[in-house]
Scaffold this motif. Structure first.
Motif, PDB file in Angstrom:
ATOM      1  N   ASP A  57     151.992   7.016  91.371  1.00 32.89           N
ATOM      2  CA  ASP A  57     152.574   8.349  91.514  1.00 32.89           C
ATOM      3  C   ASP A  57     151.509   9.244  92.130  1.00 32.89           C
ATOM      4  O   ASP A  57     150.836  10.014  91.455  1.00 32.89           O
ATOM      5  CB  ASP A  57     153.000   8.869  90.138  1.00 32.89           C
ATOM      6  CG  ASP A  57     153.705  10.204  90.225  1.00 32.89           C
ATOM      7  OD1 ASP A  57     154.127  10.573  91.335  1.00 32.89           O
ATOM      8  OD2 ASP A  57     153.839  10.867  89.187  1.00 32.89           O
TER       9      ASP A  57
ATOM     10  N   THR B 105     143.881   7.974  91.750  1.00 31.71           N
ATOM     11  CA  THR B 105     145.232   8.136  91.216  1.00 31.71           C
ATOM     12  C   THR B 105     145.452   7.280  89.987  1.00 31.71           C
ATOM     13  O   THR B 105     146.063   7.726  89.002  1.00 31.71           O
ATOM     14  CB  THR B 105     146.268   7.769  92.305  1.00 31.71           C
ATOM     15  OG1 THR B 105     146.091   8.636  93.425  1.00 31.71           O
ATOM     16  CG2 THR B 105     147.686   7.906  91.778  1.00 31.71           C
TER      17      THR B 105
ATOM     18  N   THR C 280     146.263   8.737  86.299  1.00 32.53           N
ATOM     19  CA  THR C 280     147.493   8.340  85.618  1.00 32.53           C
ATOM     20  C   THR C 280     147.190   7.706  84.268  1.00 32.53           C
ATOM     21  O   THR C 280     147.891   7.955  83.278  1.00 32.53           O
ATOM     22  CB  THR C 280     148.291   7.357  86.493  1.00 32.53           C
ATOM     23  OG1 THR C 280     148.514   7.948  87.781  1.00 32.53           O
ATOM     24  CG2 THR C 280     149.633   7.027  85.865  1.00 32.53           C
TER      25      THR C 280
ATOM     26  N   GLY D  63     149.156  10.490  82.543  1.00 29.54           N
ATOM     27  CA  GLY D  63     150.263  10.389  83.476  1.00 29.54           C
ATOM     28  C   GLY D  63     151.147   9.188  83.206  1.00 29.54           C
ATOM     29  O   GLY D  63     151.022   8.512  82.175  1.00 29.54           O
TER      30      GLY D  63
ATOM     31  N   HIS E  75     160.413   8.613  86.828  1.00 33.26           N
ATOM     32  CA  HIS E  75     159.376   7.709  87.335  1.00 33.26           C
ATOM     33  C   HIS E  75     159.913   6.281  87.474  1.00 33.26           C
ATOM     34  O   HIS E  75     159.237   5.314  87.125  1.00 33.26           O
ATOM     35  CB  HIS E  75     158.144   7.731  86.428  1.00 33.26           C
ATOM     36  CG  HIS E  75     157.357   8.991  86.521  1.00 33.26           C
ATOM     37  ND1 HIS E  75     157.703  10.133  85.834  1.00 33.26           N
ATOM     38  CD2 HIS E  75     156.257   9.325  87.249  1.00 33.26           C
ATOM     39  CE1 HIS E  75     156.848  11.086  86.100  1.00 33.26           C
ATOM     40  NE2 HIS E  75     155.969  10.649  86.977  1.00 33.26           N
TER      41      HIS E  75
END
Length: 769
Positions: free
Chosen positions: A309, A380, A384, A388, A446
């Motif tokens: 994401d 990322t 996450t 996340g 998601h």
């Protein structure tokens, strides 16, 4: 959805439901079979949805990126002292020691170095000095490792044994040469790690539960094994993890795995190795669709991977500073000067260090850009894992269910509506709808629901539905042309076909205007020709042709002939907004044609064909009420019954054309009428007003207007039961216009009531069958 539309859908589903289901099923199976071939299309659709619906997120509060950018390379190469201390890229580990010192002083939580340190430098003291700085600062520092076919496999790690990860203190110390960068002595530096310690640092840094089989993990490329780091760093660096490129077939980085196996040992990726320590986890578990580190869990795909994401490009998602800026702050701090970067920039943050300069050959493609630094993936994943959610694929059953639903909706919609604009717009709307659905699910849940497979099934089902429609429509068109060319003007039949206003032969409720006509005294009429029936046929054919021609010219559809009677429909089968006006014009034209025919027949000595006409508008059920052997398009309902009764009621009122209340309401702006009476139809309790149709708007003479005015005056008195006064008005008008039938009939009723007054009078006449 209107009731009529719902009835239409039900009817066509009843007739073609199995075909619709078959089309949807075949389209779904075909799309599933083409799934692998759709991978490129799916990637494009996924990227567009990801960028459109998940981009623009706020910058991370957990991660800061230190970029080895082109300006850093230029600044170091142009500064003689820095060049002397650190050399050219790849820099000596002395530089990373200074960076570690500065990040520690700035309060960094941990450092992830998105590169490898698997080659010994010419200056061994730099490696040992870097290791000593890491030990002294205590800064958690994690370094990447790659796999290679040339690397030797490590022995199988025993997760049950207790093996230290640090070299024994009694090991011989290294004695690196003197260096101004590292003036400290290395008498206490531990010896480089042995192969056993290296294996334990790489493969056993995180435990895997006994239930986690190596076969359940993604495999490294065949024959690949991890390349060990420089031995001097083992035990000093906090941990090592895989940083191999994870790209899809088109070269774009969309996904990541969390652990791999070379068939001997499991190896975690670098972000997992670091975050496990930050969360205090000693074990990593990949079970089913769940990744677990200590007490924390994340949803992943069944193959142990997940989509990233990103939330935007690297500078949009993360705070970025250059490596030179960090190094410059160390220089300022070593001189006792204040750093230039904000004091809180690195405090309690994870720092990801990696190359962004094009010359470092770490430029990769992501859904947000074709030229992103590879470190965006590591940053990322770290962000996450800390705070996340990964993007996971929807189960195949969900994708197949959506595919079938889209195909079924496409088939049902196009095969029931049969509307050309919808046929053109639906494929575009389908793709856009799936794009929005995919994007919303990516943003809110998601979850990645496949778009290409349902889109292919939907378009395929749409094409099949259109093919079926046109095959069926061609047959229907031919049938309609053959069925109606005798009952309607040919040009109207062709117009109906061209405009796709094909009638529903299976029946529909529709407002139409019905026309009924009959010859007065036809039984007596026909008796005169019992000795010469052929002459009767010729006369009747001439009469019917005259009446029918007048009606057809106004767009009517001949329903049937019943002896001398003519039944005609306006507003069906072809929709006509002005069906009532057309019927009135047709009735007047038919009367004019019959009047001319009466003159001709009188001259020839034939019987009179005085014709009465009834016209009524109402919602009736219209369709083919015939059989397989005989087509009969007609209408049934109370509205048709009233039209027939109005035709017969002309006799009681002395009128020629009687119309019902709904016809008057629809056509009153275009016609001139006389209100005849209020009547109650047999079997009904509600009274309706009936009218005599006299002419089109503005086409009647002054004498007729005077007669109608006097009639209405008398009718008002009659309804008040003032029969004597009404009769006086009517007598005066009858003397002036003796040929007016309604005047004579109303005068006759008034006289009857004067002679025999009614017990209960409500001004309503009963219209018998």
């Amino acid at each position: 959805m209107t009731g009529e539309t719902w009835k239409l859908l039900q009817e066509r589903w009843r007739h073609h439901g199995r075909v619709m289901l078959g089309i949807a099923l075949v389209a779904t199976l075909a799309a599933w079979a083409c799934e692998r071939g759709l991978e490129g299309t799916e990637h494009v659709a996924y990227d567009e949805a990801l960028v459109r619906f998940t981009g623009g997120r706020e910058k991370s509060q957990q991660v800061v990126v230190v970029a080895i950018d082109q300006s850093t390379l230029d600044e170091i190469s142009q500064d003689a002292q820095l060049q002397l201390n650190f050399g050219n890229w790849p820099y000596t580990r002395t530089l990373w020691a200074r960076v570690a010192q500065e990040l520690k002083a700035a309060g960094a939580r941990a450092v992830l170095f998105d590169a490898v340190m698997d080659e010994r430098t010419a200056d061994a003291s730099a490696d040992l000095g870097f290791a000593q700085v890491l030990r002294e600062t205590g800064l958690p520092f994690y370094v990447g490792m790659v796999s290679s076919a040339s690397a030797k496999p490590l022995a199988r790690a025993d997760f049950q044994a207790s093996v230290p990860l640090m070299a024994p203190e009694s090991a011989p110390a290294a004695s690196p040469p003197g260096d101004e960068s590292f003036p400290e002595a290395f008498e206490d530096a531990p010896a480089p790690a042995t192969p056993v310690l290296t294996r334990e640092a790489l493969a056993r840094a995180l435990a895997f539960p006994a239930s986690q089989t190596r076969g359940a993990l993604p495999a490294l490329p065949r024959g690949h094994h991890p390349v060990p780091p420089t031995p001097a760093l083992v035990g000093a660096v906090s941990g090592f993890g895989l940083v191999d490129t994870e790209a899809d077939g088109d070269g774009s980085m969309r996904r990541t795995s969390f652990a791999y196996t070379d068939g001997i040992n499991p190896y975690v990726t670098l972000p997992v190795r670091m975050v496990a320590d930050l969360l205090g986890a000693k074990e990593v578990t990949l079970s089913g669709r769940t990744l677990r580190l200590g007490e924390r869990t994340w949803s992943v795909d069944a193959d142990g991977s997940a989509a990233l994401d990103y939330g935007g490009s690297l500078p949009e998602r993360f705070e970025m500073v250059t490596l030179f800026a960090v190094l410059n702050d160390w220089i300022h701090r070593s001189r006792g000067e204040a750093p230039e970067l904000p004091a809180a920039l690195f405090r309690d943050k994870v720092v990801v260090i990696g190359g962004t300069a094009v010359g470092l050959n770490d430029i990769k493609a992501t859904p947000f850009s074709a030229t992103q630094p590879g470190l965006v993936k590591q940053a990322t994943v770290v962000d996450t894992l800390l705070a996340g959610t990964f993007i996971t694929r929807a189960p195949l059953a969900v994708d197949l269910g959506l595919t079938f639903l889209v195909a079924l909706v496409s088939a049902v919609l196009l095969m029931t509506a049969r509307w050309t604009p919808l046929e053109v717009a639906w494929p575009v709307a389908l793709v856009l709808g799936l794009h929005v659905l995919t994007g919303l699910l990516l943003k809110s849940a998601h979850t990645h629901v496949r778009m290409a497979m349902p889109a292919l099934a939907g378009v395929g089902a749409s094409v099949a539905a259109l093919a079926f429609n046109h095959l069926v429509a061609n047959r229907e068109t031919q049938f309609i042309r053959q069925a109606f060319h005798r009952f309607m003007e040919p040009k109207l039949v062709e117009q109906m076909i061209r405009s796709r206003q094909l009638p529903r032969l299976d029946g529909e409720n529709k407002e139409i205007t019905a026309f009924f006509s009959d010859i007065r005294g036809f039984s007596t009429f026909s008796e005169r020709f019992k000795e010469d029936p052929r002459q009767l046929v010729r006369i009747l054919n001439t009469y019917l042709t005259a009446v029918s021609g007048a009606l057809l010219r106004e767009g009517g559809c001949l329903d049937k002939y019943i002896g001398d009677a003519v039944v005609c429909l306006f507003g069906a089968p072809m929709a006509q907004q002005d069906h009532a006006v057309r019927a009135c014009r047709g009735a007047l034209a038919a009367k004019a044609a019959v009047d001319a025919l009466r003159v001709d027949f009188r001259e020839k000595g034939f019987p009179d064909v005085y014709t009465r006409i009834g016209v009524n508008s109402a919602v009736n059920f219209v369709g083919n009420f015939g059989s397989d052997q005989l087509f009969s398009y007609t209408a049934i309902g109370d509205g048709m019954n009233l039209a027939a009764r109005l035709e017969g009621a002309n006799k009681a009122y002395g009128s020629v054309i009687m119309i019902g209340p709904r016809t008057y309401e629809l056509a009153k702006e275009h016609i001139e009428v006389r209100e005849l009476d209020r009547v109650r139809v047999a079997g009904k309790t509600e009274a309706v007003t009936v009218y005599e149709l006299l002419a089109l708007k503005g086409q009647w003479d002054a004498s007729t207007r005077h007669t109608v005015a006097r009639y209405h005056e008398a009718l008002g008195l009659y309804r008040e039961a003032r029969f004597a006064e009404a009769a006086a008005v009517l007598e005066a008008e009858a003397a002036r216009s003796p040929e007016d039938g309604p005047t004579a009939k109303l005068l006759e009723r008034c006289r009857e009531y004067l002679a025999s007054p009614p017990e209960k009078f409500d001004g309503v006449a009963n219209l018998e069958k």
